[in-house]
Write an enzyme that holds these catalytic residues in place. Sequence first.
Site, PDB file in Angstrom:
ATOM      1  N   ASP A 148       0.842  -1.195   0.000  1.00 53.12           N
ATOM      2  CA  ASP A 148       0.000   0.000   0.000  1.00 53.12           C
ATOM      3  C   ASP A 148       0.877   1.246   0.000  1.00 53.12           C
ATOM      4  O   ASP A 148       2.056   1.199   0.349  1.00 53.12           O
ATOM      5  CB  ASP A 148      -0.946   0.014   1.195  1.00 53.12           C
ATOM      6  CG  ASP A 148      -0.201  -0.040   2.533  1.00 53.12           C
ATOM      7  OD1 ASP A 148       0.655  -0.929   2.689  1.00 53.12           O
ATOM      8  OD2 ASP A 148      -0.470   0.814   3.407  1.00 53.12           O
TER       9      ASP A 148
ATOM     10  N   GLU B 235      -0.100  -0.941   5.745  1.00 43.66           N
ATOM     11  CA  GLU B 235       0.928  -0.412   6.643  1.00 43.66           C
ATOM     12  C   GLU B 235       0.746   1.073   6.897  1.00 43.66           C
ATOM     13  O   GLU B 235       0.976   1.556   8.003  1.00 43.66           O
ATOM     14  CB  GLU B 235       2.318  -0.676   6.049  1.00 43.66           C
ATOM     15  CG  GLU B 235       3.468  -0.408   7.016  1.00 43.66           C
ATOM     16  CD  GLU B 235       3.949   1.029   7.009  1.00 43.66           C
ATOM     17  OE1 GLU B 235       4.662   1.423   7.953  1.00 43.66           O
ATOM     18  OE2 GLU B 235       3.607   1.764   6.069  1.00 43.66           O
TER      19      GLU B 235
END
Length: 467
Positions: free
Chosen positions: A88, A152
């Site tokens: 991400d 994250e």
Amino acid sequence: MYKKEISQYIDSHKEEMIRDICRLCRINSEKMSYKEGMPYGPGAFRALEEALEMADSYGFTINNYDNYVGTADLNDKEHQLDILAHLDVVPAGEGWKETEPFEPVVKGDKLFGRGTSDDKGPAVAALYAMRAVKELNIPLKKNVRLILGTDEECGSSDIAHYYSIEKEAPMTFSPDGAFPVVNTEKGGLNGHFTADWEPSDALPKLVSIKAGLKVNVVPGKANATVAGFDKEVLSRTASECEKETGVRYELTFEGDTTCITAVGEGAHASTPKEGNNALTGLLFYLTRLPFAKCPQITMIGRLLELIPHGDTEGKALGIAMSDELSGELTLAFSLLEVTESGLDGTFDSRCPVCATSENVLEVVRKNIEEKGFTLHNDSMRPPHHVDGDSVFVKTLLNAYESYTGLKGECVSMGGGTYVHELENGVAFGASLPGTDNRMHGADEFAVIDELLVSAKIFAQVITDLCS
């Protein structure tokens, strides 16, 4: 052992590795709205699918944990080492010049694009390290697993899901920091506060403020709307404030209202000094304007007293501190929304090992409540530390020194990584000391040679720890 073979393998796969990084970086994998089977939206889902397909094509055993996390195993032996990376990204943001955020491009020795350094580039470097070990037939007695997460940047709920199913490996490193070894990560306080007041129609007035993308990003832009001002007053004040703050103020006049855009420089919230906070720059500008007196404007002034423009250490909040192990406390005012009747704001503070609830959280609570704000935090994130003299850490440092010729040592960082909650987890790579890869900012890049040397180092670590 195997240093020559590893180096030759990675160098010979340079172009292929760059193509695979670009393949992932073309996907906008910032967190989006939940869809069935896609816990973080279609972008993160597509990035995970693509990465697992890539790992599968290289002969690794893959697993998908409900589209939260994917894994690739080098063999089926005893679990020894996890490499924990994420797919991400933070939002693209404004101010890109070298390329469009999701159109990765090589320019000179750099690869530009969102995710090239944080963390898709390092994730692919780890995958190629595993390829090198596998295809060179380096004998291993234990397994290494590449873990690819997808949340994250927004709380790491993905990895919490993974570790609710799987156990921690005896050793874990995350290529989501910097070399040499980050064995100390600061704690944190994402201070969320609000205030309410009676609205006023008196002119000139502040209609609204909207600033910030994510709590862990220093705002590069911030917006406000005001009404009832003379254009000359607004323009003159903008010119004066720009000289004092370095922030640019763009004014758009629409009848009796004016839209103000403060343009600073974004940065990672763990290193706020590297940016120029557009949000605090906007507040600085607004407090210089002759608004009609009202509770709203009084509270805006008090807010700037608590977090002045340029105060990245929490001095005005009364929490500035430092220690030898982890350095100084940092503070970034990252999110703010103001209406005619209230405000909602959040700051990101990275706190050294010496920080406690008593000398940070409760001090913040006392000082902002004295100004009329309400703090909504009941706790703060503790710091993380792994013994720098352990066999694990020394093995990482030895590999780093061998391939770079640089001194290996343990360092601390303000940014919390995936390993923050893991007992024996450290951040390791993938940028060399002194490289500012504009992580979380415009024109993020990775130095190609640093990705290559990272892959070599990771392959050597796998060899040394698992054979």
